[in-house]
Design a protein around this motif. Structure first.
Motif, short mmCIF file in Angstrom:
data_model
loop_
_atom_site.label_atom_id
_atom_site.label_comp_id
_atom_site.label_asym_id
_atom_site.label_seq_id
_atom_site.Cartn_x
_atom_site.Cartn_y
_atom_site.Cartn_z
N PHE A 8 52.64 32.86 19.08
CA PHE A 8 52.60 31.75 18.12
C PHE A 8 51.73 32.12 16.93
CE2 PHE A 8 54.03 29.21 21.75
CZ PHE A 8 54.95 28.36 21.15
N ASP A 9 50.54 32.67 17.21
CA ASP A 9 49.62 33.04 16.12
C ASP A 9 50.26 34.01 15.15
OD1 ASP A 9 47.59 31.41 17.08
OD2 ASP A 9 46.60 33.02 18.18
N ALA A 10 50.94 35.02 15.69
CA ALA A 10 51.58 36.02 14.83
C ALA A 10 52.70 35.39 14.01
CB ALA A 10 52.10 37.18 15.68
N ALA A 11 53.49 34.53 14.61
CA ALA A 11 54.59 33.88 13.90
C ALA A 11 54.06 32.98 12.79
CB ALA A 11 55.44 33.06 14.87
N VAL A 12 53.02 32.22 13.07
CA VAL A 12 52.43 31.34 12.04
C VAL A 12 51.83 32.17 10.92
CG1 VAL A 12 50.62 29.65 11.59
CG2 VAL A 12 52.14 29.36 13.56
N ALA A 13 51.19 33.28 11.25
CA ALA A 13 50.62 34.14 10.21
C ALA A 13 51.72 34.66 9.28
CB ALA A 13 49.85 35.30 10.85
N LEU A 14 52.83 35.09 9.85
CA LEU A 14 53.96 35.55 9.04
C LEU A 14 54.50 34.42 8.17
CD1 LEU A 14 55.83 37.66 11.76
CD2 LEU A 14 54.74 38.56 9.68
N ALA A 15 54.67 33.25 8.77
CA ALA A 15 55.22 32.11 8.03
C ALA A 15 54.28 31.65 6.92
CB ALA A 15 55.50 30.96 9.00
N GLU A 16 53.00 31.63 7.20
CA GLU A 16 52.05 31.18 6.17
C GLU A 16 51.94 32.17 5.02
OE1 GLU A 16 48.52 29.94 8.45
OE2 GLU A 16 49.17 27.89 7.98
N ALA A 17 52.07 33.46 5.31
CA ALA A 17 52.08 34.45 4.23
C ALA A 17 53.31 34.23 3.34
CB ALA A 17 52.07 35.86 4.81
N GLU A 18 54.46 33.99 3.97
CA GLU A 18 55.68 33.72 3.20
C GLU A 18 55.57 32.39 2.47
OE1 GLU A 18 59.57 32.25 2.14
OE2 GLU A 18 58.24 31.34 3.62
N ALA A 19 54.93 31.39 3.09
CA ALA A 19 54.76 30.08 2.46
C ALA A 19 53.92 30.19 1.19
CB ALA A 19 54.12 29.10 3.44
N ALA A 20 52.91 31.03 1.21
CA ALA A 20 52.08 31.23 0.02
C ALA A 20 52.91 31.82 -1.12
CB ALA A 20 50.89 32.13 0.34
N GLU A 21 53.76 32.79 -0.80
CA GLU A 21 54.65 33.38 -1.82
C GLU A 21 55.64 32.34 -2.33
OE1 GLU A 21 56.63 36.91 -0.46
OE2 GLU A 21 54.77 37.75 0.34
N TYR A 22 56.22 31.58 -1.41
CA TYR A 22 57.19 30.54 -1.77
C TYR A 22 56.55 29.49 -2.67
CZ TYR A 22 60.68 26.83 -0.97
OH TYR A 22 61.63 25.84 -1.11
N ALA A 23 55.33 29.11 -2.36
CA ALA A 23 54.63 28.09 -3.15
C ALA A 23 54.36 28.56 -4.57
CB ALA A 23 53.32 27.69 -2.46
#
Length: 139
Positions: free
Chosen positions: A44-59
């Motif tokens: 879960f931690d690894a998946a959230v880290a990947l998603a949050e990195a992408e979310a920062a780019e998306y934002a």
């Protein structure tokens, strides 16, 4: 890493869907977006880290902010037609029509109804909640 470690990690990886929430603009009324992305990760931690990195780019692409809210779901189905990619369960005292109105169909969503012209709506819904409310039924 060596080949054995790479193989072990690949075996231990699973598919995760992660829902992140964004806010558009800085003046009310605000527009909020819930976005679900899919990630291959070992936890879960690894998946959230990947998603949050992408979310920062998306934002950063337009005038939106990532609100720092992420929910992850480990997917048990293989990705494919009809695979469950996200599930969230919530306890509530609300009957079905009131529950849907409170959490999913407040009237502020940018969505259309199936069977009507799509216009610029990104989401189409099928709902009989208003019929149940009018009739006082809960099924």
């Amino acid at each position: 890493m060596n080949d054995a470690q790479d193989a072990d990690e690949a075996v231990n990886q699973g598919w995760f869907s992660v829902r992140c929430v964004f806010q558009y603009g800085s003046d009310a009324p605000f527009v909020y977006e819930e976005r679900i992305t899919v990630w291959r990760a070992v936890s879960f931690d690894a998946a959230v880290a990947l998603a949050e990195a992408e979310a920062a780019e998306y934002a950063n692409e337009v005038d939106r902010s990532y609100l720092g809210f992420a929910q992850a779901y480990r997917m048990f189905d293989e990705l494919g037609h009809g695979a469950e990619v996200y599930s969230l369960m919530r306890d509530s005292e609300l009957p079905p029509y009131a529950y849907l109105a409170a959490f999913f169909d407040t009237g502020e969503e940018r969505q259309g109804t199936l069977g009507e012209p799509a216009a610029d709506q990104q989401v189409q819904r099928r709902s009989t909640a208003s019929n149940h409310e009018e009739q006082g039924t809960t099924s």
